[in-house]
Design a protein around this motif. Structure first.
Motif, short mmCIF file in Angstrom:
data_model
loop_
_atom_site.label_atom_id
_atom_site.label_comp_id
_atom_site.label_asym_id
_atom_site.label_seq_id
_atom_site.Cartn_x
_atom_site.Cartn_y
_atom_site.Cartn_z
N ASP A 221 -16.62 61.11 -38.97
CA ASP A 221 -17.13 59.82 -38.53
C ASP A 221 -16.27 59.18 -37.44
O ASP A 221 -16.67 58.19 -36.84
N HIS A 222 -15.09 59.73 -37.20
CA HIS A 222 -14.19 59.21 -36.16
C HIS A 222 -13.74 60.34 -35.23
O HIS A 222 -12.65 60.31 -34.68
N TYR A 223 -14.62 61.32 -35.07
CA TYR A 223 -14.26 62.51 -34.30
C TYR A 223 -14.29 62.24 -32.80
O TYR A 223 -13.63 62.93 -32.02
N GLY A 224 -15.03 61.22 -32.38
CA GLY A 224 -15.21 60.98 -30.96
C GLY A 224 -13.92 60.80 -30.20
O GLY A 224 -13.78 61.27 -29.07
N ARG A 225 -12.92 60.16 -30.82
CA ARG A 225 -11.66 59.94 -30.09
C ARG A 225 -10.92 61.26 -29.85
O ARG A 225 -10.29 61.43 -28.81
N LEU A 226 -11.02 62.17 -30.82
CA LEU A 226 -10.38 63.48 -30.63
C LEU A 226 -11.09 64.24 -29.52
O LEU A 226 -10.45 64.85 -28.66
N ARG A 227 -12.41 64.18 -29.52
CA ARG A 227 -13.18 64.87 -28.48
C ARG A 227 -12.89 64.28 -27.10
O ARG A 227 -12.70 65.03 -26.13
N ARG A 228 -12.84 62.97 -27.00
CA ARG A 228 -12.57 62.34 -25.70
C ARG A 228 -11.20 62.75 -25.16
O ARG A 228 -11.03 63.00 -23.97
N GLY A 229 -10.22 62.84 -26.05
CA GLY A 229 -8.89 63.27 -25.63
C GLY A 229 -8.89 64.70 -25.14
O GLY A 229 -8.25 65.03 -24.12
N SER B 58 -3.16 55.14 -29.71
CA SER B 58 -4.33 56.01 -29.52
C SER B 58 -4.63 56.24 -28.04
O SER B 58 -5.73 56.67 -27.70
N GLY B 59 -3.65 55.98 -27.17
CA GLY B 59 -3.92 56.03 -25.74
C GLY B 59 -3.19 57.09 -24.96
O GLY B 59 -3.09 56.98 -23.72
N TYR B 60 -2.71 58.14 -25.61
CA TYR B 60 -1.94 59.16 -24.90
C TYR B 60 -2.80 60.08 -24.04
O TYR B 60 -2.31 60.63 -23.04
N LEU B 61 -4.05 60.26 -24.41
CA LEU B 61 -4.91 61.19 -23.67
C LEU B 61 -6.03 60.43 -22.95
O LEU B 61 -7.17 60.89 -22.88
#
Length: 319
Positions: free
Chosen positions: A131-139, A293-296
């Protein structure tokens, strides 16, 4: 009257964090993503080659697994999960593995793994699930864009991550359980792409996972960013020949977490030495003003620094 022994400020802060997490856990667990049912996935044989036809067959097989999980989520009435899985099962998405149970696990490839000369494996931290995979994908997409052709990025969500606000994020238990799977995956990548340069990129609690898996892994770099510590006293204690890097952004709240280990009756909390400190002995890279959450994020100093490490062009700067 005998005075009570004084508790050090870092110890008090860590105890306060533990109490806060213990109180927050029931609240954050009210709508647990693990409650959404999903089918048992088929057992997949290890990849024997990275030939395009073999990879495409694997991606197609896993796409069917994702669609089966989507259908079960829809029958369960969870439209949010069903929508997320519909997107994951879209043509062009490339998953090597997927398991929709217990919050979800998966490994998605960005770029052409069959020809990649550089491979980055992203290991996420607390709070990342289906449910929170989008941030990993965006990175992963931002990193691939920064690196350009000849690179593949694998987003490895191969374990049940701890909750962001919960006792599980303060101990190494989840990392201990995750490490064998990460070790197996990296060795499989090395077997099918033996000439590629492989780097482990370990965010937040993911750095604890990488630390547990590091010994004996044939990787060029282990990159710790936004790390609370690894549980090891220094980089040498990781038992790896890889270059160990560490970076922390100026706006990352994790820099205020006490870097200590606190034995308690039920176990040990905390992860010890600060990875960006001279005592840890990592090579420090510039992470700019990145938040946790802003490294990538595209165009950021941190992303450029991490990409340079993966590309093998970063200049080492000892802590």
């Amino acid at each position: 009257m005998a005075s009570r022994p004084r508790t050090s400020r870092p110890r008090r802060a860590l105890l306060a964090a533990l109490v806060t997490a213990s109180v927050a856990l029931p609240v954050s667990g009210a709508a647990r993503p693990a409650a959404v049912p999903a089918p048992v996935p088929a057992r997949l044989a290890p990849l024997g080659t990275a030939e395009p036809s073999v990879l495409e067959a694997r991606y197609a097989t896993v796409r069917q697994e994702i669609r089966a999980a989507r259908d079960m989520a829809a029958r369960h009435g969870d439209r949010r999960r069903a929508a997320a899985l519909t997107a994951m099962a879209a043509p062009g998405r490339a998953f090597l593995m997927f398991d929709g149970r217990d919050g979800g696990r998966g490994v998605e490839v960005f770029g052409d793994l069959s020809r990649a000369g550089r491979i980055a494996v992203l290991v996420p931290g607390a709070g990342v699930d289906l449910d929170h995979y989008g941030r990993l994908r965006r990175g992963a997409e931002a990193l691939l864009g920064e690196l350009g052709p000849g690179t593949a990025v694998a987003a490895w969500l191969g374990y049940r991550t701890p909750t962001t606000l919960g006792p599980s994020s303060l101990t190494a238990a989840r990392a201990e359980g995750a490490a064998p799977g990460l070790r197996t995956f990296v060795r499989e990548v090395r077997r099918v792409r033996p000439v590629a340069r492989v780097s482990l990129l370990c965010h937040s609690y993911g750095s604890v996972v990488c630390a547990r898996a590091a010994s004996g892994l044939d990787v060029a770099d282990i990159v710790l960013y936004g790390s609370p510590g690894t549980g090891a006293k220094d980089a040498a204690a990781l038992g790896t020949r890889a270059t160990v890097w560490a970076g922390r952004g100026g706006e990352d709240w994790i820099g205020r977490v006490p870097h200590m280990v606190l034995p308690l009756p039920f176990g040990t909390v905390g992860f010890g030495t600060d990875p960006v400190s001279p005592e840890f002995g990592a090579e420090v890279f510039d992470a700019g003003d990145a938040a946790h959450s802003g490294y990538l994020i595209r165009g950021s100093v941190a992303l450029r620094g991490i990409a340079a490490i993966v590309a093998g062009t970063a200049g080492a700067r000892h802590a």
